[in-house]
Scaffold this active site. Structure first.
Site, short mmCIF file in Angstrom:
data_model
loop_
_atom_site.label_atom_id
_atom_site.label_comp_id
_atom_site.label_asym_id
_atom_site.label_seq_id
_atom_site.Cartn_x
_atom_site.Cartn_y
_atom_site.Cartn_z
CD GLU A 27 -2.86 1.16 2.43
OE1 GLU A 27 -2.91 0.15 3.17
OE2 GLU A 27 -3.65 2.12 2.51
CD GLU A 173 -10.26 -2.25 6.17
OE1 GLU A 173 -10.14 -1.12 6.68
OE2 GLU A 173 -9.63 -3.25 6.58
CD GLU A 292 -6.11 -4.58 4.42
OE1 GLU A 292 -5.95 -4.21 5.60
OE2 GLU A 292 -6.56 -3.84 3.53
O1 AHR Z 1 -3.06 -2.52 6.34
C1 AHR Z 1 -3.29 -1.29 6.98
C2 AHR Z 1 -4.71 -0.81 6.82
O2 AHR Z 1 -5.56 -1.68 7.52
C3 AHR Z 1 -5.28 -0.79 5.43
O3 AHR Z 1 -5.00 0.39 4.74
C4 AHR Z 1 -6.74 -0.91 5.66
O4 AHR Z 1 -7.42 -1.55 4.61
C5 AHR Z 1 -6.86 -1.65 6.98
O5 AHR Z 1 -7.72 -1.03 7.84
#
Ligand code: AHR
Length: 510
Positions: A27, A173, A292
């Protein structure tokens, strides 16, 4: 001493090991991209500015797929900012992490990096501040061969061949109040369905992921999945799950058993998805993208983004330093993912470098392995072939959060091309070792190839750039036996990988 008897029943085949279970996540957050995978001027950087030391560790980690560019970041990202001549790209405020995004690294750089790392991309589209039109534009830029405005732009930018990105996340999310562009389940479900329909007009074979809940504890968990899938069931292939674990109130016993939570979460979402499918009389099964997951000390101060007037470029954020106990938990979570490989067809440890990551870097300096690197690397390399479920019997251990659970958790894989059977085990009892007997019913074990353990001691030890490497797997010399039964001892609070060669393969794969 606790005891456990594991029976490897040849008929209990779960699924072929989905190689996409060993995915990761990059990210635009903190130092994951900038000074993580990309640092022009670093002594190991190549002509593209990609750190060679990090690329080598990514290959060693065995990552198969990488999700990009977010995460929360994607929900206010304009992908067009990140393509074209670098000196013409605009700097923008990243609202998710209160940082300045220089856009020096974008889609084309990511795809070049993906090629060098030998991984497959998973691309997320912005359904926060943007919508269907921009998602389809990105798809055209990335995947159309040429002859249209955006595809020709990609070719002009140096990528003649289309990228052929197959797996796409429809937002990130979208249930979370922290998400730029948060929506209700029905609103999001309609937008996801409409975007999916449009993307499939370009390529009906894309695999599309709808956002599930941000975590199991969300107040809308359950109804969110039901309502999103009610709108989008026919248009998407997978639903996402996210989960991060950390010890709560110093309850290490429950923390070690985090895979219980992951098991229950996967089972719950599977049931909800299947109930929506049943109501629709659909024969289609929605698969799970656990895109994730990791240990994340969310209460730690560096998790907090900057604020006010301060919009730094690539500030150190979420740079958790992991302990040996964290490595044992990661090993356990991988066991849960493998056990559910009939429904979990993709997963991404979040994230890859510096940000809650197995790989850390120093700016201008070294790259090094965190403790959690090791169970991931070993599992990714040796979980090959078919997942076999195990019948587990034996001692239990008590946890505050999950009650009485099996002290030993385990899963097995069977590679019929090499004859190798690998058993991954976790002893979740904090104080008590476990004597494990594995009945390899129907297969003749000819050889114990390797048995290694992480943990058991120094649970709070953490790695640093200068070493030592506390969670480097060490030989476990207790594995013994042959033919149809193998025994070994697991230290308390430990993860173990046992590799066996079996000669009589027919009953196992038959
Ligand atoms: O991985 C860190 C963050 O955690 C991501 O940006 C988000 O999708 C999640 O809340």
């Amino acid at each position: 001493m606790n005891t456990a008897r594991l029976t490897l029943d040849p008929r209990r085949r779960v699924a072929p090991v989905p190689r996409r279970l060993f995915g990761s996540f990059v990210e635009h957050l903190g130092r994951c991209v900038y000074t993580g995978i990309y640092e022009p001027g670093h002594p190991t950087a190549d002509a593209d500015g990609f750190r060679g030391d990090v690329l080598a560790l990514v290959r060693e980690l065995g990552v198969t797929t990488v999700r990009y560019p977010g995460g929360n970041f994607v929900s206010s990202y304009r992908w067009e900012d990140g393509v074209g001549p670098v000196d013409e790209r605009p700097a923008r405020l990243d609202l998710a992490w209160h940082s300045l995004e220089t856009n020096a690294f974008g889609l084309d750089e990511f795809m070049r990096w993906v090629g060098k790392a030998g991984v497959d991309p998973i691309m997320a589209v912005n359904l926060g501040t943007r919508g269907t039109a921009e998602a389809v534009d990105l798809l055209e830029y990335a995947n159309h061969r040429g002859g249209s405005h955006l595809a020709d732009q990609r070719r002009d930018n140096g990528a003649v061949d289309p990228y052929g990105i197959k797996l796409w996340c429809l937002g990130n999310e979208m249930d979370g109040p922290w998400q730029v562009g948060q929506r209700s389940a029905t609103e999001y479900g309609r937008l996801a369905a409409q975007t999916a329909k449009a993307m499939r007009r370009f390529d009906p074979d894309l695999e599309l992921v709808a956002c599930g809940s941000s975590h199991l504890g969300m107040p809308t968990f359950g109804s969110w999945e039901r309502d999103v899938l009610t709108e989008a069931y026919d248009d998407v292939d997978l639903i996402s799950l996210h989960a991060y674990y950390q010890p709560v109130d110093d309850d290490l016993a429950s923390f070690l058993a985090s895979a219980e939570d992951m098991d229950r979460y996967i089972d719950a979402v599977t049931a909800i998805a299947d109930s929506v499918g049943a109501i629709r009389r659909s024969t289609k099964k929605i698969m799970i993208a656990f895109d994730e997951w990791n240990v994340w000390y969310q209460s730690a101060a560096p998790s907090t983004p900057p604020s006010g007037e301060d919009w730094p470029v690539a500030p150190p954020l979420l740079e958790d330093h992991y302990s040996v106990a964290d490595a044992v938990v990661v090993g356990g979570l991988l066991i849960s993912l493998l056990r559910h490989s009939d429904r979990v067809s993709a997963a991404c440890q979040a994230q890859l470098v510096n940000v809650i990551a197995p790989i850390m870097t120093e700016v201008g300096g070294s790259a090094w392995r965190q403790t959690i690197f090791h169970p991931f690397a070993r599992t990714a390399r040796h979980a090959q072939g078919t997942v076999l479920d195990l019948l587990r019997e034996g001692s239990t251990t008590t946890t505050g959060r999950y009650g009485e659970i099996d002290a030993v958790d385990a899963v097995s894989t069977w590679d019929d091309t090499t004859g190798e059977m690998t058993v991954f085990l976790v002893n979740r009892a904090l104080e008590t070792p476990a004597e494990v007997t594995i009945d390899v019913a129907g297969a003749q074990v000819s050889d114990i190839i390797e048995c290694v353990t992480v943990g058991g001691t120094d649970l709070h030890a953490k790695n640093t750039a200068d070493g030592p490497d506390h969670a480097a797997p060490r030989p476990n010399g207790t594995a013994r036996g042959a033919d149809a039964s193998v025994q070994l001892t697991l230290p308390p609070a430990s993860w173990t990988m046992l590799r066996l060669r079996a000669t009589d393969t027919t009953p196992v794969i038959g």
